[in-house]
Enzyme design. Structure first.
Site, PDB file in Angstrom:
ATOM      1  N   ASN A  11       0.878  -1.177   0.000  1.00  0.00           N
ATOM      2  CA  ASN A  11       0.000   0.000   0.000  1.00  0.00           C
ATOM      3  C   ASN A  11       0.913   1.225   0.000  1.00  0.00           C
ATOM      4  OD1 ASN A  11      -1.739   2.077   0.606  1.00  0.00           O
ATOM      5  ND2 ASN A  11      -2.294   1.322   2.658  1.00  0.00           N
ATOM      6  N   TRP A  12       0.968   1.903  -1.136  1.00  0.00           N
ATOM      7  CA  TRP A  12       1.915   3.028  -1.274  1.00  0.00           C
ATOM      8  C   TRP A  12       1.357   4.311  -0.673  1.00  0.00           C
ATOM      9  CZ3 TRP A  12       3.903   2.228  -7.055  1.00  0.00           C
ATOM     10  CH2 TRP A  12       4.557   0.998  -7.116  1.00  0.00           C
ATOM     11  N   LYS A  13       0.134   4.281  -0.217  1.00  0.00           N
ATOM     12  CA  LYS A  13      -0.512   5.447   0.417  1.00  0.00           C
ATOM     13  C   LYS A  13      -0.315   6.706  -0.450  1.00  0.00           C
ATOM     14  CE  LYS A  13      -0.177   3.186   4.821  1.00  0.00           C
ATOM     15  NZ  LYS A  13      -0.062   3.263   6.265  1.00  0.00           N
ATOM     16  N   HIS A  96      -9.406   0.784   5.342  1.00  0.00           N
ATOM     17  CA  HIS A  96      -8.089   1.011   5.948  1.00  0.00           C
ATOM     18  C   HIS A  96      -8.243   1.922   7.170  1.00  0.00           C
ATOM     19  CE1 HIS A  96      -4.032   2.452   6.600  1.00  0.00           C
ATOM     20  NE2 HIS A  96      -3.645   1.328   6.027  1.00  0.00           N
ATOM     21  N   GLU A  98      -6.690   4.397   8.181  1.00  0.00           N
ATOM     22  CA  GLU A  98      -6.611   5.842   7.908  1.00  0.00           C
ATOM     23  C   GLU A  98      -7.950   6.338   7.362  1.00  0.00           C
ATOM     24  OE1 GLU A  98      -3.006   5.537   5.633  1.00  0.00           O
ATOM     25  OE2 GLU A  98      -1.989   4.929   7.487  1.00  0.00           O
ATOM     26  N   GLU A 168      -5.041  -5.238  10.743  1.00  0.00           N
ATOM     27  CA  GLU A 168      -4.061  -4.170  10.925  1.00  0.00           C
ATOM     28  C   GLU A 168      -4.331  -3.446  12.235  1.00  0.00           C
ATOM     29  OE1 GLU A 168      -2.197  -2.952   6.947  1.00  0.00           O
ATOM     30  OE2 GLU A 168      -3.971  -1.737   7.223  1.00  0.00           O
ATOM     31  N   GLY A 174       2.631   2.138  10.824  1.00  0.00           N
ATOM     32  CA  GLY A 174       3.562   3.251  10.644  1.00  0.00           C
ATOM     33  C   GLY A 174       4.281   3.659  11.916  1.00  0.00           C
ATOM     34  N   SER A 214       3.689  -2.241  10.364  1.00  0.00           N
ATOM     35  CA  SER A 214       5.147  -2.277  10.531  1.00  0.00           C
ATOM     36  C   SER A 214       5.770  -3.618  10.153  1.00  0.00           C
ATOM     37  CB  SER A 214       5.532  -1.866  11.953  1.00  0.00           C
ATOM     38  OG  SER A 214       5.096  -0.535  12.218  1.00  0.00           O
ATOM     39  N   GLY A 235       2.946  -1.117   4.318  1.00  0.00           N
ATOM     40  CA  GLY A 235       2.919   0.316   4.018  1.00  0.00           C
ATOM     41  C   GLY A 235       4.328   0.837   3.787  1.00  0.00           C
ATOM     42  N   GLY A 236       4.943   1.359   4.841  1.00  0.00           N
ATOM     43  CA  GLY A 236       6.259   2.000   4.728  1.00  0.00           C
ATOM     44  C   GLY A 236       7.295   1.176   3.981  1.00  0.00           C
TER      45      GLY A 236
HETATM   46  P1  PGA Z   1       2.948   0.208   7.716  1.00  0.00           P
HETATM   47  O1  PGA Z   1       1.481   0.385   7.111  1.00  0.00           O
HETATM   48  O2  PGA Z   1       3.531  -1.045   7.103  1.00  0.00           O
HETATM   49  O3  PGA Z   1       3.695   1.439   7.323  1.00  0.00           O
HETATM   50  O4  PGA Z   1       2.797   0.066   9.189  1.00  0.00           O
HETATM   51  C1  PGA Z   1       0.633  -0.705   6.912  1.00  0.00           C
HETATM   52  C2  PGA Z   1      -0.674  -0.244   6.313  1.00  0.00           C
HETATM   53  O5  PGA Z   1      -1.142   0.839   6.682  1.00  0.00           O
HETATM   54  O6  PGA Z   1      -1.274  -0.926   5.462  1.00  0.00           O
END
Ligand code: PGA
Length: 251
Positions: A11-13, A96, A98, A168, A174, A214, A235-236
Site C-alpha cells: 500500500n503506497w498510500k 483502511h 486511515e 491491521e 507506521g 510495521s 505500508g512504509g
Molecule cells: P505500515 O502500514 O507497514 O507502514 O505500518 C501498513 C498499512 O497501513 O497498510
C-alpha cells in the site's frame, strides 16, 4: 504454516509521483518475476494508469486504496468503480484504518463500498483492527469481529471468495511497533472463527488473512510462519524495492 497461498500487498498510500511510482513498479516487475506468492501494489489514483501499464502481464496485480460508495454522480473528489475498472484495477483496499479514523468512514459506508466493489467484479482487501485504547481495554477481538460482521453484511458466500481480510492493529501502523507473531496469530485465528460462524468452516479455512502494521524484512518470516497469517499488507516498507522484495520473497 497452512496450505493457503501467501498474499503480499504493498500500500503506497499518498506517496510517489508518476515517475517515482513507475520506477518502483519496473523494479518490482523484474525482481518479483520468480516470486512464488500472490502480489499486489496499490499506488495513488494518480499513478494507477502508469503503474497498471507496467505490471500488466506480470505476476503483480494492480490495486486501488479506496473507492467511492456510489457508481457515479455529484461526488466531488471521489473516484468510482467504473473509473477504476477502466484503469484495469483488480483489487480495492477498503476500510483502511486511515480511512476509518482520519476520514471517519464508518462500517455502514465501508460495507456499501465492499458490496459495490464486489458487484463490479473487483477483489477486495477489507482492513480491520483495533486502536491502542481498545486493545488495552481488552476489546481487540470484539472490535475486529464487529468490523467483519458489518463490513461483510450482505456479502454472499460466492462473493466472499473474492475477499481478503487484513488485520491491521491501528497502533502498529507506521509506528515501528509490530504485534508479536503470537498476538497477531491469536487475532487471525479469532477472525477465522468469526468467518467460520458466518460462512462455514470450509470457507473459513480458505480465506486469506493478511497481517499489516510495521511489517519489515526482519519480521516477515516469523509472522508468516504462524498458522493463521497468510500474507502481509505493507505500508512504509512497500515504498522501496530493497525492503518490499525481501518481504515478498520471505523465507
Ligand atoms: P505500515 O502500514 O507497514 O507502514 O505500518 C501498513 C498499512 O497501513 O497498510
Amino acid at each position: 504454516m497452512s496450505t493457503r497461498p501467501y498474499y503480499i500487498a504493498g500500500n503506497w498510500k499518498m506517496h510517489k509521483t508518476r515517475a517515482e511510482a513507475a520506477e518502483l513498479a519496473k523494479t518490482l516487475a523484474v525482481q518479483l518475476k520468480d516470486g512464488k506468492h500472490k502480489y499486489l501494489v496499490a499506488p495513488s489514483f494518480s499513478s494507477l494508469e502508469t503503474v497498471g501499464a507496467i505490471v500488466k502481464g506480470t505476476n503483480i496485480l494492480l490495486g486501488a486504496q479506496d473507492v467511492a460508495a456510489e457508481e457515479q454522480g455529484p461526488h466531488t473528489g471521489e473516484v468510482s468503480v467504473l473509473q477504476l475498472k477502466d484503469l484495469g484495477v483488480h483489487t480495492v483496499i477498503l476500510g483502511h484504518s486511515e480511512r476509518r479514523h482520519v476520514y471517519k468512514e464508518d462500517d455502514a459506508l465501508i460495507n456499501k463500498k465492499v458490496k459495490l466493489a464486489l458487484k463490479h467484479g473487483f477483489e477486495v482487501i477489507l482492513c480491520v483492527g483495533e486502536t491502542i485504547e481498545e486493545r488495552e481495554a481488552g476489546q481487540a477481538e470484539v472490535v475486529c469481529e464487529s468490523q467483519i460482521i458489518w463490513g461483510l453484511s450482505g456479502v454472499s458466500p460466492g462473493d466472499l471468495a473474492k475477499v481478503t481480510i487484513a488485520y491491521e492493529p491501528v497502533w502498529a501502523i507506521g509506528t515501528g511497533k509490530t504485534a508479536t507473531p503470537e498476538d497477531a496469530d491469536a487475532i487471525h485465528g479469532y477472525i477465522r472463527r468469526v468467518i467460520g460462524r458466518l460462512y462455514g468452516n470450509d470457507t473459513a479455512q480458505k480465506i486469506i488473512i493478511q497481517y499489516g502494521g510495521s511489517v519489515k524484512p526482519e519480521n516477515a518470516a516469523q509472522l508468516m510462519a504462524k498458522e493463521n497469517i497468510d500474507g502481509a499488507l505493507v505500508g512504509g516498507a512497500a515504498l522501496k524495492a530493497d525492503t518490499f522484495v525481501p518481504i515478498a520473497k520471505f523465507g
